[in-house]
Motif scaffolding. Structure first.
Motif, PDB file in Angstrom:
ATOM      1  N   GLU A 181      37.448  -4.535 -45.979  1.00 54.46           N
ATOM      2  CA  GLU A 181      37.955  -4.289 -47.336  1.00 54.46           C
ATOM      3  C   GLU A 181      39.354  -4.878 -47.505  1.00 54.46           C
ATOM      4  OE1 GLU A 181      36.251  -3.041 -50.024  1.00 54.46           O
ATOM      5  OE2 GLU A 181      34.565  -3.207 -48.636  1.00 54.46           O
ATOM      6  N   CYS A 182      40.170  -4.777 -46.497  1.00 57.74           N
ATOM      7  CA  CYS A 182      41.513  -5.361 -46.539  1.00 57.74           C
ATOM      8  C   CYS A 182      41.422  -6.879 -46.644  1.00 57.74           C
ATOM      9  CB  CYS A 182      42.315  -4.949 -45.311  1.00 57.74           C
ATOM     10  SG  CYS A 182      42.622  -3.174 -45.191  1.00 57.74           S
ATOM     11  N   TRP A 183      40.498  -7.478 -45.872  1.00 62.83           N
ATOM     12  CA  TRP A 183      40.284  -8.929 -45.970  1.00 62.83           C
ATOM     13  C   TRP A 183      39.937  -9.309 -47.400  1.00 62.83           C
ATOM     14  CZ3 TRP A 183      35.538 -11.139 -47.378  1.00 62.83           C
ATOM     15  CH2 TRP A 183      35.537 -12.543 -47.391  1.00 62.83           C
ATOM     16  N   LYS A 184      39.039  -8.543 -48.029  1.00 68.21           N
ATOM     17  CA  LYS A 184      38.612  -8.838 -49.399  1.00 68.21           C
ATOM     18  C   LYS A 184      39.796  -8.792 -50.369  1.00 68.21           C
ATOM     19  CE  LYS A 184      35.326  -6.234 -50.824  1.00 68.21           C
ATOM     20  NZ  LYS A 184      34.208  -5.336 -51.131  1.00 68.21           N
ATOM     21  N   ASN A 185      40.795  -7.988 -50.063  1.00 66.74           N
ATOM     22  CA  ASN A 185      41.936  -7.807 -50.964  1.00 66.74           C
ATOM     23  C   ASN A 185      43.087  -8.775 -50.705  1.00 66.74           C
ATOM     24  OD1 ASN A 185      40.783  -5.694 -52.498  1.00 66.74           O
ATOM     25  ND2 ASN A 185      41.230  -4.266 -50.856  1.00 66.74           N
ATOM     26  N   LEU A 186      42.936  -9.673 -49.742  1.00 61.02           N
ATOM     27  CA  LEU A 186      43.984 -10.669 -49.525  1.00 61.02           C
ATOM     28  C   LEU A 186      44.054 -11.600 -50.731  1.00 61.02           C
ATOM     29  CD1 LEU A 186      43.395 -11.782 -45.816  1.00 61.02           C
ATOM     30  CD2 LEU A 186      45.192 -10.270 -46.684  1.00 61.02           C
ATOM     31  N   SER A 187      45.242 -12.091 -51.005  1.00 63.16           N
ATOM     32  CA  SER A 187      45.416 -13.064 -52.091  1.00 63.16           C
ATOM     33  C   SER A 187      45.719 -14.436 -51.496  1.00 63.16           C
ATOM     34  CB  SER A 187      46.559 -12.622 -53.019  1.00 63.16           C
ATOM     35  OG  SER A 187      47.784 -12.570 -52.312  1.00 63.16           O
ATOM     36  N   ASN A 188      45.668 -15.444 -52.350  1.00 68.09           N
ATOM     37  CA  ASN A 188      46.082 -16.804 -51.966  1.00 68.09           C
ATOM     38  C   ASN A 188      47.279 -17.148 -52.821  1.00 68.09           C
ATOM     39  OD1 ASN A 188      42.857 -17.068 -51.623  1.00 68.09           O
ATOM     40  ND2 ASN A 188      43.888 -18.402 -50.188  1.00 68.09           N
ATOM     41  N   PRO A 189      48.447 -17.353 -52.271  1.00 67.04           N
ATOM     42  CA  PRO A 189      48.805 -17.061 -50.886  1.00 67.04           C
ATOM     43  C   PRO A 189      48.988 -15.564 -50.685  1.00 67.04           C
ATOM     44  CG  PRO A 189      50.757 -17.763 -52.074  1.00 67.04           C
ATOM     45  CD  PRO A 189      49.596 -17.853 -53.044  1.00 67.04           C
ATOM     46  N   ASP A 190      49.267 -15.195 -49.463  1.00 69.77           N
ATOM     47  CA  ASP A 190      49.613 -13.831 -49.106  1.00 69.77           C
ATOM     48  C   ASP A 190      50.605 -13.935 -47.960  1.00 69.77           C
ATOM     49  OD1 ASP A 190      49.583 -11.040 -49.116  1.00 69.77           O
ATOM     50  OD2 ASP A 190      47.399 -10.965 -49.313  1.00 69.77           O
ATOM     51  N   VAL A 191      51.499 -12.965 -47.849  1.00 66.20           N
ATOM     52  CA  VAL A 191      52.518 -13.024 -46.800  1.00 66.20           C
ATOM     53  C   VAL A 191      52.686 -11.641 -46.176  1.00 66.20           C
ATOM     54  CG1 VAL A 191      54.904 -13.627 -46.190  1.00 66.20           C
ATOM     55  CG2 VAL A 191      53.763 -14.832 -48.082  1.00 66.20           C
ATOM     56  N   PHE A 192      52.622 -11.624 -44.868  1.00 65.30           N
ATOM     57  CA  PHE A 192      52.881 -10.421 -44.081  1.00 65.30           C
ATOM     58  C   PHE A 192      54.054 -10.720 -43.161  1.00 65.30           C
ATOM     59  CE2 PHE A 192      48.596  -9.952 -45.473  1.00 65.30           C
ATOM     60  CZ  PHE A 192      48.389  -8.588 -45.622  1.00 65.30           C
ATOM     61  N   GLN A 193      54.823  -9.698 -42.865  1.00 66.61           N
ATOM     62  CA  GLN A 193      55.936  -9.840 -41.933  1.00 66.61           C
ATOM     63  C   GLN A 193      55.644  -8.990 -40.707  1.00 66.61           C
ATOM     64  OE1 GLN A 193      59.942  -9.584 -43.573  1.00 66.61           O
ATOM     65  NE2 GLN A 193      60.523  -8.268 -41.871  1.00 66.61           N
ATOM     66  N   ILE A 194      55.775  -9.609 -39.553  1.00 66.81           N
ATOM     67  CA  ILE A 194      55.630  -8.897 -38.292  1.00 66.81           C
ATOM     68  C   ILE A 194      56.995  -8.908 -37.627  1.00 66.81           C
ATOM     69  CG2 ILE A 194      54.505  -8.816 -36.039  1.00 66.81           C
ATOM     70  CD1 ILE A 194      52.156 -10.353 -37.230  1.00 66.81           C
ATOM     71  N   ASN A 195      57.534  -7.729 -37.386  1.00 63.52           N
ATOM     72  CA  ASN A 195      58.811  -7.607 -36.685  1.00 63.52           C
ATOM     73  C   ASN A 195      58.544  -7.110 -35.278  1.00 63.52           C
ATOM     74  OD1 ASN A 195      60.275  -8.250 -38.980  1.00 63.52           O
ATOM     75  ND2 ASN A 195      60.551  -6.125 -39.576  1.00 63.52           N
ATOM     76  N   CYS A 196      59.284  -7.640 -34.345  1.00 61.79           N
ATOM     77  CA  CYS A 196      59.229  -7.140 -32.980  1.00 61.79           C
ATOM     78  C   CYS A 196      60.638  -6.662 -32.633  1.00 61.79           C
ATOM     79  CB  CYS A 196      58.770  -8.226 -32.017  1.00 61.79           C
ATOM     80  SG  CYS A 196      58.541  -7.604 -30.339  1.00 61.79           S
ATOM     81  N   ILE A 197      60.787  -5.341 -32.537  1.00 63.83           N
ATOM     82  CA  ILE A 197      62.076  -4.737 -32.226  1.00 63.83           C
ATOM     83  C   ILE A 197      61.901  -3.914 -30.956  1.00 63.83           C
ATOM     84  CG2 ILE A 197      63.940  -3.268 -33.090  1.00 63.83           C
ATOM     85  CD1 ILE A 197      62.688  -3.771 -35.935  1.00 63.83           C
ATOM     86  N   ASN A 198      62.606  -4.300 -29.903  1.00 68.73           N
ATOM     87  CA  ASN A 198      62.496  -3.617 -28.610  1.00 68.73           C
ATOM     88  C   ASN A 198      61.037  -3.431 -28.185  1.00 68.73           C
ATOM     89  OD1 ASN A 198      65.323  -3.343 -28.561  1.00 68.73           O
ATOM     90  ND2 ASN A 198      65.194  -1.465 -29.767  1.00 68.73           N
TER      91      ASN A 198
END
Length: 184
Positions: free
Chosen positions: A153-170
């Motif tokens: 369902e999340c895949w179906k709701n992606l837009s073009n474009p779409d942007v996610f941020q992945i942070n790596c903290i410690n």
């Protein structure tokens, strides 16, 4: 040190083949991505070899003077090399069975491993802020890796474009959708 990876789904394209270009709307969206990232100090831009992914970040590369790094592992997942009239149901099934594989295709697990390896390598690199541009299905598998609630369902709701941020903290990974599709 905090590291950020921006996961970008390509802008609107004219089709699914690897050589499919962006639509007129997609080309405008690519220009908007320059504004979207205007306050981010970017170090690297890595893209799928598919034309629509490259065209999605070309304006950003021109503005930032960062050369696009092409990584084959960011290519869209091949569901099957044969025509699947019921591809939608088959794709849905692969979200529930990560090992399910169709003729000539790769399983969700295999595709997820490819893109996760790219992200893990970026986290280990010296770059602080990296943009990775790829495709909806394989990005969904990456997001599922960091958030088990991310599903079909999340895949179906992606837009073009779409942007996610992945942070790596410690060594803790934090995932957040930062795109507002209503702004363009």
């Amino acid at each position: 040190m905090q590291k950020k990876i921006y996961i970008v789904r390509h802008c609107e394209a004219q089709g699914q083949p690897s050589e499919s270009p962006l639509t007129e709307k997609g080309l405008k969206q690519a220009k908007y991505l320059v504004d979207f990232f205007s306050n981010a100090k970017l170090d690297r831009i890595i893209a799928s070899p598919f034309l629509r992914a490259i065209q999605s970040v070309e304006p950003l590369c021109e503005k930032t003077k960062i050369k696009i790094e092409i990584d084959e592992r960011l290519s869209e997942r091949t569901l099957s090399t044969t025509e699947l009239p019921d591809w939608y149901e088959k794709l849905k099934a692969t979200f529930n069975d990560m090992e399910l594989k169709f003729e000539g295709g790769e399983s969700s697990q295999e595709a997820k491993n490819r893109i996760v390896n790219v992200v893990e390598e970026v986290f280990k690199s010296g770059a602080e802020n990296t943009v990775i541009v790829s495709h909806g299905n394989i990005i969904s598998l990456l997001l599922m890796n960091y958030n088990s609630d991310f599903d079909f369902e999340c895949w179906k709701n992606l837009s073009n474009p779409d942007v996610f941020q992945i942070n790596c903290i410690n060594n803790e990974v934090i995932l957040e959708r930062i795109w507002d599709e209503d702004k363009i």
